[in-house]
Design an enzyme around this catalytic site. Structure first.
Site, short mmCIF file in Angstrom:
data_model
loop_
_atom_site.label_atom_id
_atom_site.label_comp_id
_atom_site.label_asym_id
_atom_site.label_seq_id
_atom_site.Cartn_x
_atom_site.Cartn_y
_atom_site.Cartn_z
N LYS A 93 13.54 -9.97 5.46
CA LYS A 93 12.26 -10.33 6.05
C LYS A 93 11.23 -9.33 5.61
O LYS A 93 11.46 -8.11 5.68
CB LYS A 93 12.38 -10.30 7.59
CG LYS A 93 11.09 -10.66 8.31
CD LYS A 93 10.96 -12.15 8.47
CE LYS A 93 9.54 -12.62 8.77
NZ LYS A 93 8.69 -12.74 7.56
N GLN A 114 10.65 -1.44 4.95
CA GLN A 114 10.74 -2.62 5.81
C GLN A 114 12.10 -2.69 6.53
O GLN A 114 12.18 -3.13 7.67
CB GLN A 114 10.55 -3.88 4.95
CG GLN A 114 10.21 -5.14 5.75
CD GLN A 114 8.74 -5.22 6.13
OE1 GLN A 114 7.87 -4.93 5.31
NE2 GLN A 114 8.45 -5.62 7.34
N LYS A 129 10.88 -7.45 0.50
CA LYS A 129 9.45 -7.43 0.17
C LYS A 129 9.28 -8.09 -1.19
O LYS A 129 10.20 -8.08 -2.01
CB LYS A 129 8.94 -5.99 0.09
CG LYS A 129 7.44 -5.87 0.24
CD LYS A 129 7.04 -5.83 1.70
CE LYS A 129 5.55 -5.88 1.89
NZ LYS A 129 5.20 -5.57 3.31
N GLY A 168 2.91 -12.64 4.77
CA GLY A 168 1.76 -12.08 4.06
C GLY A 168 1.81 -10.57 3.96
O GLY A 168 2.60 -9.90 4.60
N ASP A 169 0.95 -10.03 3.12
CA ASP A 169 0.69 -8.60 3.00
C ASP A 169 -0.66 -8.52 2.28
O ASP A 169 -1.43 -9.50 2.32
CB ASP A 169 1.82 -7.88 2.23
CG ASP A 169 1.76 -6.36 2.35
OD1 ASP A 169 2.22 -5.83 3.37
OD2 ASP A 169 1.23 -5.69 1.44
N ASN A 243 -6.71 -7.96 7.21
CA ASN A 243 -6.06 -8.46 8.42
C ASN A 243 -5.72 -7.33 9.41
O ASN A 243 -6.05 -7.43 10.60
CB ASN A 243 -4.80 -9.23 8.03
CG ASN A 243 -3.99 -9.63 9.25
OD1 ASN A 243 -3.04 -8.96 9.62
ND2 ASN A 243 -4.39 -10.70 9.91
N SER A 380 6.31 -12.07 13.53
CA SER A 380 6.90 -12.97 12.54
C SER A 380 8.29 -13.42 13.00
O SER A 380 8.67 -14.59 12.87
CB SER A 380 7.04 -12.27 11.18
OG SER A 380 5.85 -12.35 10.45
P1 NDP Z 1 -5.55 -7.44 3.32
O1 NDP Z 1 -5.42 -7.92 1.95
O2 NDP Z 1 -5.93 -8.36 4.42
O3 NDP Z 1 -6.58 -6.21 3.38
C1 NDP Z 1 -6.39 -5.07 2.60
C2 NDP Z 1 -7.56 -4.14 2.82
O4 NDP Z 1 -7.28 -2.88 2.22
C3 NDP Z 1 -8.83 -4.64 2.17
O5 NDP Z 1 -9.93 -4.17 2.88
C4 NDP Z 1 -8.73 -4.01 0.78
O6 NDP Z 1 -9.98 -3.88 0.11
C5 NDP Z 1 -8.17 -2.65 1.12
N1 NDP Z 1 -7.42 -2.14 -0.03
C6 NDP Z 1 -6.38 -2.74 -0.65
N2 NDP Z 1 -5.95 -2.01 -1.69
C7 NDP Z 1 -6.74 -0.94 -1.71
C8 NDP Z 1 -6.79 0.19 -2.55
N3 NDP Z 1 -5.94 0.36 -3.58
N4 NDP Z 1 -7.75 1.15 -2.25
C9 NDP Z 1 -8.59 0.97 -1.21
N5 NDP Z 1 -8.59 -0.08 -0.40
C10 NDP Z 1 -7.68 -1.02 -0.63
O7 NDP Z 1 -4.16 -6.72 3.65
P2 NDP Z 1 -3.53 -6.33 5.06
O8 NDP Z 1 -4.59 -5.98 6.03
O9 NDP Z 1 -2.55 -7.38 5.41
O10 NDP Z 1 -2.69 -5.04 4.68
C11 NDP Z 1 -3.22 -3.72 4.78
C12 NDP Z 1 -2.06 -2.73 4.84
O11 NDP Z 1 -1.28 -3.01 6.01
C13 NDP Z 1 -1.09 -2.75 3.68
O12 NDP Z 1 -0.59 -1.44 3.48
C14 NDP Z 1 0.04 -3.62 4.18
O13 NDP Z 1 1.25 -3.36 3.52
C15 NDP Z 1 0.08 -3.20 5.63
N6 NDP Z 1 0.69 -4.13 6.58
C16 NDP Z 1 0.31 -5.43 6.69
C17 NDP Z 1 0.88 -6.25 7.64
C18 NDP Z 1 0.42 -7.65 7.85
O14 NDP Z 1 0.94 -8.29 8.79
N7 NDP Z 1 -0.51 -8.18 7.10
C19 NDP Z 1 1.95 -5.77 8.50
C20 NDP Z 1 2.24 -4.36 8.37
C21 NDP Z 1 1.64 -3.60 7.42
P3 NDP Z 1 -10.35 -4.95 -1.05
O15 NDP Z 1 -10.57 -6.24 -0.35
O16 NDP Z 1 -11.56 -4.37 -1.67
O17 NDP Z 1 -9.16 -4.98 -1.98
O1 2IT Z 2 4.55 -4.74 6.03
C1 2IT Z 2 4.81 -5.65 6.85
O2 2IT Z 2 5.49 -5.43 7.86
C2 2IT Z 2 4.26 -6.98 6.60
N1 2IT Z 2 3.55 -7.16 5.62
C3 2IT Z 2 4.59 -8.12 7.52
C4 2IT Z 2 5.91 -8.72 7.16
C5 2IT Z 2 6.29 -9.98 7.89
O3 2IT Z 2 7.34 -10.51 7.52
O4 2IT Z 2 5.59 -10.42 8.81
#
Ligand code: NDP
Ligand code: 2IT
Length: 448
Positions: A93, A114, A129, A168-169, A243, A380
């Site tokens: 997952k 993860q 992942k 998603g990520d 997100n 999830s």
């Molecule tokens: P999104 O794509 O929704 O948002 C990512 C954000 O981070 C955007 O504002 C993006 O800016 C910025 N960003 C991405 N790459 C870079 C970079 N190299 N330098 C600076 N800013 C950057 O992703 P999420 O919000 O889903 O994910 C954000 C983080 O949280 C990641 O590390 C992800 O692995 C982690 N995460 C996500 C989960 C989820 O449920 N979605 C769960 C747990 C962890 P721009 O739009 O300009 O690229």
């Molecule tokens: O980093 C994370 O935990 C995620 N991107 C969410 C993974 C998931 O399966 O909901």
């Protein structure tokens, strides 16, 4: 970061040798092995039975070509990955990341992390992942659809509701999940919960969109309270505006904090009046615009190009929610100098090891990502449960489960740190508590 146990230290050397040019993977493994020394000292069977060697080796890596056609008819070829890291306690997952920086090492670091995170949720999910070096920025919906369909055409051979359940990520949100799920359903001729983060019209769970950011603040709330502090009246800086960042900002504000800054990969905005989250949602969730456009409607706010400066803004609580290694030693020193008392990781591994050392050394409350951002994958797993039941819970019910999961997770992590002689070190506690459940399942199976 020193690995005290001799065997684990040599294992780390082997990991570096056998996985060359994967610095993020090395970083993630080193951090975990460093905190497991007291565990294997007390339980040498984890070494003797091969658990430690298996733990750092993914069960399977799938790597594939993703050809697709842009709107002008030009063919592009990207690289797709799925790392099925560990299925000891449940189906693989974990999310899918679409970003030009994606490579095998990045996906391996994320899959490794993860495994422990999913264990900490207390739910039956293994670690995986995936992703691609595809950049959705500036692409039309039709281009993104064609990419997702091509990606899923290969990925569909390797996933399923009891095998591997992606979500998603970075770069993969509700639009991408829709295209991916549609293609999966078409190819498999089955309507099953083989993906999470789905839209509410086709099997998604209420509160999944909010879950990572809300869960982050629930974790932080538990941590802050145990130290006699709270979000109430605190100034907060959130990096990112995706997100995780958006719903972290929303819940921190609900809890009485003032969020004064957010960012994207181009730069950051500072709004002394507090971030107007409705405006950020409109820019990011609807218009897919840059954060720089924020200042067009908020004249008192400032935009600064470049991301690093965001950590120079004085705050009490920092929530890094963008990407790995975005908060370095200099940033940590600036936070400490400005009176920051808590750093709670929303992104995966956003603090460099040197930054973590500075923060912990200065007595800052530090919540590691594999514990603090586990709310997303936890919900999830609740989406998987609802899909299996062919039933839905209302928002309040899912949110209540999430609160309970994050509270228990905090208590479990804090107790593990205490039990192994590292009271208050939530990073060690998370690694230890996450490890124990996975390792005990692996021991029970014998060599597999
Ligand atoms: P999104 O794509 O929704 O948002 C990512 C954000 O981070 C955007 O504002 C993006 O800016 C910025 N960003 C991405 N790459 C870079 C970079 N190299 N330098 C600076 N800013 C950057 O992703 P999420 O919000 O889903 O994910 C954000 C983080 O949280 C990641 O590390 C992800 O692995 C982690 N995460 C996500 C989960 C989820 O449920 N979605 C769960 C747990 C962890 P721009 O739009 O300009 O690229
Ligand atoms: O980093 C994370 O935990 C995620 N991107 C969410 C993974 C998931 O399966 O909901």
């Amino acid at each position: 970061m020193r690995i005290e146990n001799e065997y684990l230290s040599q294992l780390m050397e082997r990991v570096v040798r056998r996985n060359p040019a994967e610095p993020e993977f090395h970083q993630a493994v080193r951090e975990v092995l460093a905190s497991l020394s007291p565990v294997v000292d007390r339980h040498p069977e984890y070494i003797e039975e091969g658990v430690m060697d298996c733990l750092v080796e993914p069960e399977r890596i799938i790597k594939f070509r993703v050809p697709w056609e842009d709107d002008q008819g030009k063919v592009h070829v990207n690289r797709g990955f799925r790392v099925q890291f560990n299925s000891a306690i449940g189906p693989y997952k974990g999310g899918l990341r679409f970003h030009p920086s994606v490579n095998e090492g990045i996906i391996k670091f994320l899959g490794f992390e993860q495994t422990f995170k999913n264990s900490l949720t207390g739910l039956p999910i293994g670690g995986g992942k995936g992703g691609a070096d595809f950049d959705p920025k500036g692409r039309s919906d039709a281009e993104v659809m064609r990419f997702c369909q091509s990606f899923m055409t290969e990925l569909s051979k390797h996933i399923g509701p009891d095998t591997d359940v992606p979500a998603g990520d970075i770069g993969v949100g509700s639009r991408e999940i829709g295209y991916l799920f549609g293609q999966y359903k078409r190819l498999s001729n089955e309507f099953t919960g083989a993906l999470t983060g789905k839209g509410l019209a086709y099997g998604g769970s209420l509160a999944r969109t909010e879950a990572t950011g809300y869960g982050l603040c629930y974790f932080a709330d538990n941590m802050l309270r145990s130290a006699g502090r709270s979000f109430e009246g605190a100034t907060v800086v959130v990096s990112g505006s995706g997100n995780v960042a958006i719903y972290a900002c929303e819940k921190a504000t609900d809890f009485g904090a003032k969020v004064v800054a957010m960012s994207d990969s181009g730069g950051y905005v500072y709004d002394p009046d507090g971030i107007d989250l409705a405006l950020v949602k409109e820019l990011k969730e609807v218009r897919r615009a840059r954060i720089s456009a924020y200042v067009d409607s908020r004249p008192r706010a400032e935009y600064h190009a470049g991301c690093a400066g965001i950590w120079q803004i004085p705050c009490h609580i920092a929530l890094p929610c963008a990407t790995q290694n975005e908060l370095d030693e200099g940033a940590a020193r600036a936070l400490v100098a400005n009176g920051c008392y808590a750093v709670v990781e929303g992104a995966n591994m956003p603090c460099t090891p040197q930054a973590t050392e500075v923060l912990q050394g200065a007595g800052v409350l530090y919540a590691p990502s594999k514990a603090a951002n586990a709310g997303g994958v936890a919900v999830s797993a609740l989406e998987m449960s609802q899909n299996s039941m062919r039933f839905y819970w209302d928002f309040a019910e899912v949110d209540e489960h999430l609160r309970t999961i994050m509270r228990d997770l905090y208590n479990n992590v804090a107790a593990a740190a205490e039990r192994y002689g590292r009271p208050g070190d939530l990073a060690a506690g998370a690694n230890i508590a996450g490890f124990l459940k996975v390792a005990d399942a692996m021991l029970a199976y014998g060599l597999v």
